[in-house]
Motif scaffolding. Structure first.
Motif, short mmCIF file in Angstrom:
data_model
loop_
_atom_site.label_atom_id
_atom_site.label_comp_id
_atom_site.label_asym_id
_atom_site.label_seq_id
_atom_site.Cartn_x
_atom_site.Cartn_y
_atom_site.Cartn_z
N GLN A 36 -2.49 1.60 3.50
CA GLN A 36 -2.91 0.16 2.90
C GLN A 36 -1.97 -0.11 1.88
OE1 GLN A 36 -7.39 0.05 4.67
NE2 GLN A 36 -7.09 1.02 2.67
N GLU A 37 -2.05 0.78 1.07
CA GLU A 37 -1.10 0.45 -0.32
C GLU A 37 0.39 0.12 0.25
OE1 GLU A 37 0.85 3.19 -3.92
OE2 GLU A 37 -1.51 3.07 -3.89
N ALA A 38 0.96 0.95 0.96
CA ALA A 38 2.22 0.35 1.61
C ALA A 38 2.26 -0.94 2.03
CB ALA A 38 2.87 1.37 2.29
N GLU A 39 1.32 -1.20 2.85
CA GLU A 39 1.14 -2.47 3.66
C GLU A 39 1.13 -3.65 2.70
OE1 GLU A 39 -0.78 -1.33 7.91
OE2 GLU A 39 -2.24 -1.78 6.06
N GLN A 40 0.43 -3.44 1.56
CA GLN A 40 0.31 -4.40 0.32
C GLN A 40 1.35 -4.72 -0.09
OE1 GLN A 40 -2.99 -2.92 -1.98
NE2 GLN A 40 -4.79 -3.63 -0.46
N VAL A 41 1.98 -3.60 -0.62
CA VAL A 41 3.38 -3.58 -1.45
C VAL A 41 4.25 -4.50 -0.52
CG1 VAL A 41 5.28 -2.02 -2.40
CG2 VAL A 41 2.93 -1.66 -2.83
N SER A 42 4.66 -4.20 0.68
CA SER A 42 5.40 -4.58 1.56
C SER A 42 4.95 -5.93 2.15
CB SER A 42 5.94 -3.70 2.72
OG SER A 42 4.93 -3.38 3.48
N ASN A 43 3.79 -6.08 2.09
CA ASN A 43 3.48 -7.45 2.61
C ASN A 43 3.60 -7.49 4.20
OD1 ASN A 43 2.26 -10.06 2.53
ND2 ASN A 43 4.12 -11.24 2.39
N ASN A 44 3.34 -6.41 4.81
CA ASN A 44 3.53 -6.02 5.98
C ASN A 44 2.66 -5.18 6.81
OD1 ASN A 44 4.81 -5.14 8.33
ND2 ASN A 44 6.75 -5.53 8.02
N SER A 45 2.03 -5.78 7.74
CA SER A 45 0.79 -4.94 8.33
C SER A 45 1.36 -4.38 9.81
CB SER A 45 -0.38 -5.48 8.47
OG SER A 45 -0.33 -6.79 9.15
N TYR A 46 2.52 -4.51 10.18
CA TYR A 46 3.08 -4.11 11.50
C TYR A 46 3.18 -2.47 11.27
CZ TYR A 46 4.02 -8.75 13.03
OH TYR A 46 4.23 -10.08 13.63
N THR A 47 2.27 -2.04 11.56
CA THR A 47 2.32 -0.35 10.93
C THR A 47 1.74 0.55 12.23
OG1 THR A 47 1.37 -0.86 8.86
CG2 THR A 47 1.12 1.44 9.55
#
Length: 264
Positions: A126-137
């Motif tokens: 979730q932190e990585a998604e916020q930092v990268s502004n990307n939820s294609y995970t």
């Protein structure tokens, strides 16, 4: 784009792995317990006209990643000893987040340990998604958990649902807090309808004995589901003329079987 993951159990396995990568046409390959010579593997792939790169390890020594993308195009995000999260190019999505996982063996951990591992991984995702502004995970690897275990399904764990329709809701509220979901297509691979019944076989004399386990999994954010080719998900049992399973159906070459899938 095709993805491949295999826990190779420290086997000398380059010849099989080379053919597996070529046959599947995988762009991203995650390997756990890989101890063969990766430079030899890359050289052999180059001789076949295929250019792959070994992605540098930073904090996670348990996983090797090779990809068709040059290392400079891949951004390193959160890591621990047991997982690594990368921002990787995708031909249609632009970029997406790929987490590679190899959690500790069940011989040394209990259910509570795995619940906390899953919680920490989810938090870092979730932190990585916020930092990268990307939820294609997408998360793939050897979780050393089955899809039905607490760490996989708990809301504060990975919250990976067996139903695509439920996962598409995106989140559910627990005690007033919205907790995000993943979809886990590996539920569909259990049992005899599609052989093999799992990716890992272990027979023990305890009262409860599953025999087959689905430790090697891929779980996907709802935002990616329209790009996930469900029928592409396979547990690989043959590479050319080489069988990865015995006549009994149990894994050989490694104690785990590889998985492959496509996100277009």
């Amino acid at each position: 784009m095709k993805y491949l993951f295999w826990n190779t159990q420290k086997a000398k396995i380059n010849s099989i792995l080379e053919d597996l990568i070529v046959d599947t046409g995988s762009s991203i390959v995650g390997l756990a317990e890989y101890t063969d010579d990766i430079n030899v593997l890359l050289h052999k792939l180059t001789l076949k006209g295929l250019r792959y790169y070994h992605i540098n390890k930073i904090g996670c020594e348990r996983i090797d990643i090779i990809a068709k993308f040059t290392p400079g195009l891949i951004e390193h995000l959160n890591e621990s000893s047991y997982y690594t999260i990368k921002k990787i190019p995708h031909e249609k999505l632009g970029f997406h987040l790929v987490a590679f996982v190899h959690l500790p063996s069940k011989k040394h951990e209990d259910d509570t340990d795995y619940l906390f591992y899953a919680h920490d991984l989810k938090k870092d995702i979730q932190e990585a998604e916020q930092v990268s502004n990307n939820s294609y995970t997408v998360i793939l690897g050897d979780f050393n958990m089955n899809p039905f275990e607490n760490g996989m399904i708990a809301a504060r764990g990975l919250h990976a649902m067996s139903s695509r329709r439920i996962a598409e809701i995106g989140s559910r509220r627990v005690k007033g807090e919205a907790l995000s979901m993943f979809y886990n297509p590996m539920w569909n691979m259990f049992g005899d309808k599609t052989e093999p019944p799992g990716t890992y076989y272990y027979n023990r004399s305890n009262q409860i004995n599953y025999y087959w386990h689905m430790f090697d999994q891929v779980i996907i954010r709802p935002t990616l589901l329209e790009h996930f080719e469900h029928d592409s998900l396979k547990i690989i049992t043959n590479v050319n003329s080489i069988s990865l399973v015995k006549k009994s159906g149990q894994p050989q070459q490694s104690d785990h079987l590889p998985i492959v899938f496509v996100i277009r």
